[in-house]
Motif scaffolding. Structure first.
Motif, PDB file in Angstrom:
ATOM      1  N   ARG A  34      14.392  -2.502  -1.655  1.00  0.00           N
ATOM      2  CA  ARG A  34      14.342  -3.961  -1.674  1.00  0.00           C
ATOM      3  C   ARG A  34      12.939  -4.541  -1.793  1.00  0.00           C
ATOM      4  N   CYS A  35      11.897  -3.719  -1.657  1.00  0.00           N
ATOM      5  CA  CYS A  35      10.537  -4.274  -1.589  1.00  0.00           C
ATOM      6  C   CYS A  35      10.089  -4.785  -2.947  1.00  0.00           C
ATOM      7  N   ILE A  36       9.533  -5.999  -2.972  1.00  0.00           N
ATOM      8  CA  ILE A  36       9.088  -6.617  -4.227  1.00  0.00           C
ATOM      9  C   ILE A  36       7.564  -6.731  -4.268  1.00  0.00           C
ATOM     10  N   ALA A  37       6.877  -6.135  -3.331  1.00  0.00           N
ATOM     11  CA  ALA A  37       5.406  -6.147  -3.278  1.00  0.00           C
ATOM     12  C   ALA A  37       4.828  -7.553  -3.276  1.00  0.00           C
ATOM     13  N   CYS A  38       5.485  -8.472  -2.597  1.00  0.00           N
ATOM     14  CA  CYS A  38       4.956  -9.837  -2.503  1.00  0.00           C
ATOM     15  C   CYS A  38       3.737  -9.883  -1.592  1.00  0.00           C
ATOM     16  N   GLN A  39       3.552  -8.870  -0.753  1.00  0.00           N
ATOM     17  CA  GLN A  39       2.412  -8.748   0.164  1.00  0.00           C
ATOM     18  C   GLN A  39       2.409  -9.801   1.272  1.00  0.00           C
ATOM     19  N   SER A  40       3.565 -10.414   1.509  1.00  0.00           N
ATOM     20  CA  SER A  40       3.645 -11.364   2.630  1.00  0.00           C
ATOM     21  C   SER A  40       3.380 -10.653   3.957  1.00  0.00           C
ATOM     22  N   CYS A  41       3.878  -9.430   4.061  1.00  0.00           N
ATOM     23  CA  CYS A  41       3.666  -8.638   5.273  1.00  0.00           C
ATOM     24  C   CYS A  41       2.183  -8.347   5.467  1.00  0.00           C
ATOM     25  N   THR A  42       1.538  -7.936   4.366  1.00  0.00           N
ATOM     26  CA  THR A  42       0.113  -7.602   4.402  1.00  0.00           C
ATOM     27  C   THR A  42      -0.690  -8.803   4.895  1.00  0.00           C
ATOM     28  N   ASN A  62      -0.216  -2.528   4.760  1.00  0.00           N
ATOM     29  CA  ASN A  62      -0.489  -2.607   3.322  1.00  0.00           C
ATOM     30  C   ASN A  62       0.753  -2.188   2.548  1.00  0.00           C
ATOM     31  N   VAL A  63       0.786  -2.563   1.279  1.00  0.00           N
ATOM     32  CA  VAL A  63       1.879  -2.147   0.388  1.00  0.00           C
ATOM     33  C   VAL A  63       1.232  -1.587  -0.865  1.00  0.00           C
ATOM     34  N   GLU A  64       1.485  -0.319  -1.159  1.00  0.00           N
ATOM     35  CA  GLU A  64       0.838   0.333  -2.301  1.00  0.00           C
ATOM     36  C   GLU A  64       1.875   0.764  -3.330  1.00  0.00           C
ATOM     37  N   LEU A 174       5.426   1.197  -1.628  1.00  0.00           N
ATOM     38  CA  LEU A 174       5.501   1.828  -0.317  1.00  0.00           C
ATOM     39  C   LEU A 174       4.760   0.946   0.688  1.00  0.00           C
ATOM     40  N   ALA A 175       5.531   0.296   1.533  1.00  0.00           N
ATOM     41  CA  ALA A 175       4.955  -0.543   2.586  1.00  0.00           C
ATOM     42  C   ALA A 175       4.604   0.351   3.772  1.00  0.00           C
ATOM     43  N   ARG A 176       3.421   0.157   4.328  1.00  0.00           N
ATOM     44  CA  ARG A 176       2.983   1.058   5.401  1.00  0.00           C
ATOM     45  C   ARG A 176       2.294   0.319   6.538  1.00  0.00           C
ATOM     46  N   ALA A 263       8.538  -9.904  10.519  1.00  0.00           N
ATOM     47  CA  ALA A 263       9.080 -11.255  10.469  1.00  0.00           C
ATOM     48  C   ALA A 263       8.790 -11.946   9.138  1.00  0.00           C
ATOM     49  N   ALA A 264       7.671 -11.565   8.486  1.00  0.00           N
ATOM     50  CA  ALA A 264       7.266 -12.250   7.254  1.00  0.00           C
ATOM     51  C   ALA A 264       7.963 -11.696   6.022  1.00  0.00           C
ATOM     52  N   CYS A 265       8.736 -10.639   6.153  1.00  0.00           N
ATOM     53  CA  CYS A 265       9.196  -9.902   4.971  1.00  0.00           C
ATOM     54  C   CYS A 265      10.193 -10.692   4.126  1.00  0.00           C
ATOM     55  N   ILE A 266       9.721 -11.072   2.945  1.00  0.00           N
ATOM     56  CA  ILE A 266      10.526 -11.852   2.000  1.00  0.00           C
ATOM     57  C   ILE A 266      11.683 -11.018   1.441  1.00  0.00           C
ATOM     58  N   GLY A 267      11.387  -9.751   1.150  1.00  0.00           N
ATOM     59  CA  GLY A 267      12.407  -8.886   0.543  1.00  0.00           C
ATOM     60  C   GLY A 267      13.474  -8.423   1.520  1.00  0.00           C
ATOM     61  N   GLN A 268      13.323  -8.742   2.793  1.00  0.00           N
ATOM     62  CA  GLN A 268      14.259  -8.360   3.839  1.00  0.00           C
ATOM     63  C   GLN A 268      14.448  -6.841   3.878  1.00  0.00           C
ATOM     64  N   ILE A 269      13.320  -6.130   3.770  1.00  0.00           N
ATOM     65  CA  ILE A 269      13.396  -4.671   3.764  1.00  0.00           C
ATOM     66  C   ILE A 269      13.219  -4.088   5.159  1.00  0.00           C
ATOM     67  N   ARG A 270      12.805  -4.940   6.145  1.00  0.00           N
ATOM     68  CA  ARG A 270      12.300  -4.392   7.402  1.00  0.00           C
ATOM     69  C   ARG A 270      13.211  -4.677   8.584  1.00  0.00           C
ATOM     70  N   LEU A 271      13.417  -3.653   9.398  1.00  0.00           N
ATOM     71  CA  LEU A 271      14.128  -3.798  10.660  1.00  0.00           C
ATOM     72  C   LEU A 271      13.375  -2.986  11.700  1.00  0.00           C
TER      73      LEU A 271
HETATM   74  S1  SF4 Z   1       6.917  -8.744   2.759  1.00  0.00           S
HETATM   75 FE1  SF4 Z   1       8.589  -7.245   2.508  1.00  0.00          FE
HETATM   76  S2  SF4 Z   1       9.142  -7.420   0.325  1.00  0.00           S
HETATM   77 FE2  SF4 Z   1       7.105  -8.361   0.531  1.00  0.00          FE
HETATM   78  S3  SF4 Z   1       5.673  -6.662   0.133  1.00  0.00           S
HETATM   79 FE3  SF4 Z   1       5.983  -6.695   2.363  1.00  0.00          FE
HETATM   80  S4  SF4 Z   1       7.632  -5.193   2.725  1.00  0.00           S
HETATM   81 FE4  SF4 Z   1       7.675  -5.702   0.519  1.00  0.00          FE
END
Ligand code: SF4
Ligand code: SF4
Length: 421
Positions: A34-42, A62-64, A174-176, A263-271
């Protein structure tokens, strides 16, 4: 060296300290599909913890883009190369990945970063690792969106189309974050004993008063998630947003809350959650805990590079389209089974996947209430039936946090508000 049990490897393992385990362990599942690399998490992490002078090149989250990207550059290629040299006799995984014995992924016969270092240089450091030079920390998103191309032509796209199960042109995000490992390499390597693992939630922290900036943790962490800050001359790392996990965030109402990156994850990949442990560090059976379900029942979420031996507490649902050999070296032998289950999810898995990012509060238990059949058909040659079940999430004190359904509600804007929300 002590001997500890590493359930991810299906065997006992050498580690510099006797094992002690927290009551609950901070853990998370990331769904790479589901990750779209929007980097909101970063950016959520950066704007909370590392926005100060001296932290310019510090990205705890980071997301690489894999396979070429990495922060620091080539971190996994470099540590895998060191481990390969230590396992030149070809040791790897044995046993059936589906069985619970010796471990859910079989048994890893190779040497871990703790065992390899002892073999190579018995009297030196406690952990096999390397210290990345400064320039390798400079470009956190290098090679973004660069695919694996045709043989001999990296970065070029294949001219033909791609279909599952494997794409010929591929990359993935790959979000890390720090894995708050069960056997942290950073902690094992610190000569000052400045790094500790909290008994209440397994979060790994560096005591800023004790650290003298020797950078042994930076060298030892195979995931390179301990970082050196030049202007203060101490090392820093992800703190798992522990005030939020403790329920101290003013928005949480005193309840345990997920980290900022989650909490910031736009792609809703994180739990993210806190899982109960047995006395030997294995996960206590907790059938209705969403992380227990994803890791131990559905087995769709796998640890990142379990062969390192730190027993990381970050788990990933692997990307479906990536060649399996690449995924097997990254997530171990459970990959094929995980992808198969994720591609044709059963009723419970489909319901549990709806829990991702419906709330910022930490979920401790879920229930599924059966709903009507809404779809029947064939998916990649298999019969599939979808039910509009309701999944209910409960918090620490048994209170209901939210409920949601498999079918997402459709909102049709009235004509007078067609272009507004
Ligand atoms: S916020 Fe979620 S969808 Fe966006 S880059 Fe980070 S892990 Fe991926
Ligand atoms: S990921 Fe690295 S920094 Fe984090 S606990 Fe594990 S070894 Fe330590």
């Amino acid at each position: 060296m002590a001997t500890v049990h590493n359930w991810q490897l299906g065997r006992e393992m050498a580690y510099p300290y006797e094992a002690t385990y927290p009551e609950r362990q901070f853990a998370f599942v990331f769904n790479i599909n589901r990750c779209i690399a929007c980097q909101s998490c970063t950016m959520a992490c950066k704007s909370t913890w590392t926005f100060s002078k001296g932290q310019e090149h510090m990205w705890w989250a980071n997301v690489e883009t894999k396979p070429y990207g990495g922060y620091p550059m080539f971190w996994d290629v470099k540590i895998l190369d060191l481990l390969d040299r230590a396992n030149a006799d070809g040791r790897g995984w044995t046993g059936a990945p589906s069985g619970e014995r010796p471990g859910p992924y079989g048994r890893f016969e190779g040497r871990t970063i703790f065992e390899a270092e002892r073999m190579l240089t018995p009297d030196s450091a406690r952990v096999l690792g390397y210290l990345p030079p400064d320039e390798e920390w400079n470009s956190p998103n290098i090679y973004e969106d660069n695919p694996v191309g045709p043989p001999g032509k990296p970065f070029e796209w294949h001219k033909t189309g791609a279909t599952l199960p494997e794409h010929t042109t591929w990359f993935f995000y790959l979000a890390r974050i720090c894995n708050h490992c069960t056997y942290p390499a950073c902690l094992a390597a610190c000569p000052r004993k400045a790094i500790y693992k909290r008994p209440e939630d397994g979060i790994v922290l560096i005591d800023q008063q004790e650290c003298r900036g020797y950078r042994k943790c930076v060298e030892a962490c195979p995931y390179k998630k301990s970082m050196y800050r030049g202007n203060t001359r101490v090392s820093e790392k992800c703190v798992a947003c522990y005030p939020r996990v403790e329920g101290k965030d003013p928005e949480s109402g005193g309840k345990p809350m997920e980290t900022r990156c989650m909490a910031a994850c736009i792609g809703q990949i994180r739990l993210q959650g806190l899982v109960r442990l047995n006395r030997d560090g294995t996960w206590a059976e907790d059938r209705r805990h969403p992380l227990y379900y994803l890791v131990h029942v559905a087995k769709v979420a796998l640890p990142l590079y379990p062969q390192f031996g730190t027993a990381p507490n970050g788990y990933y649902i692997p990307p479906r389209w990536v060649p399996r050999p690449y995924l097997r070296q990254m997530f171990g032998p459970g990959v094929d089974q995980a992808i198969e289950r994720y591609e044709t999810p059963d009723r419970e898995l489909l319901a549990v996947l709806q829990l991702f990012r419906r709330s910022n509060l930490i979920i401790y238990r879920y229930e599924v209430v059966e709903g009507p059949k809404v779809y029947e058909g064939t998916l990649r040659g298999r019969r599939i039936t979808v039910y509009n079940d309701t999944v209910i999430a409960y918090g620490r004190d048994g209170e209901e946090l939210f409920r949601t359904t498999v079918e997402e509600p459709v909102h049709v804007r009235p004509p007078q508000h067609a272009n507004s929300i």
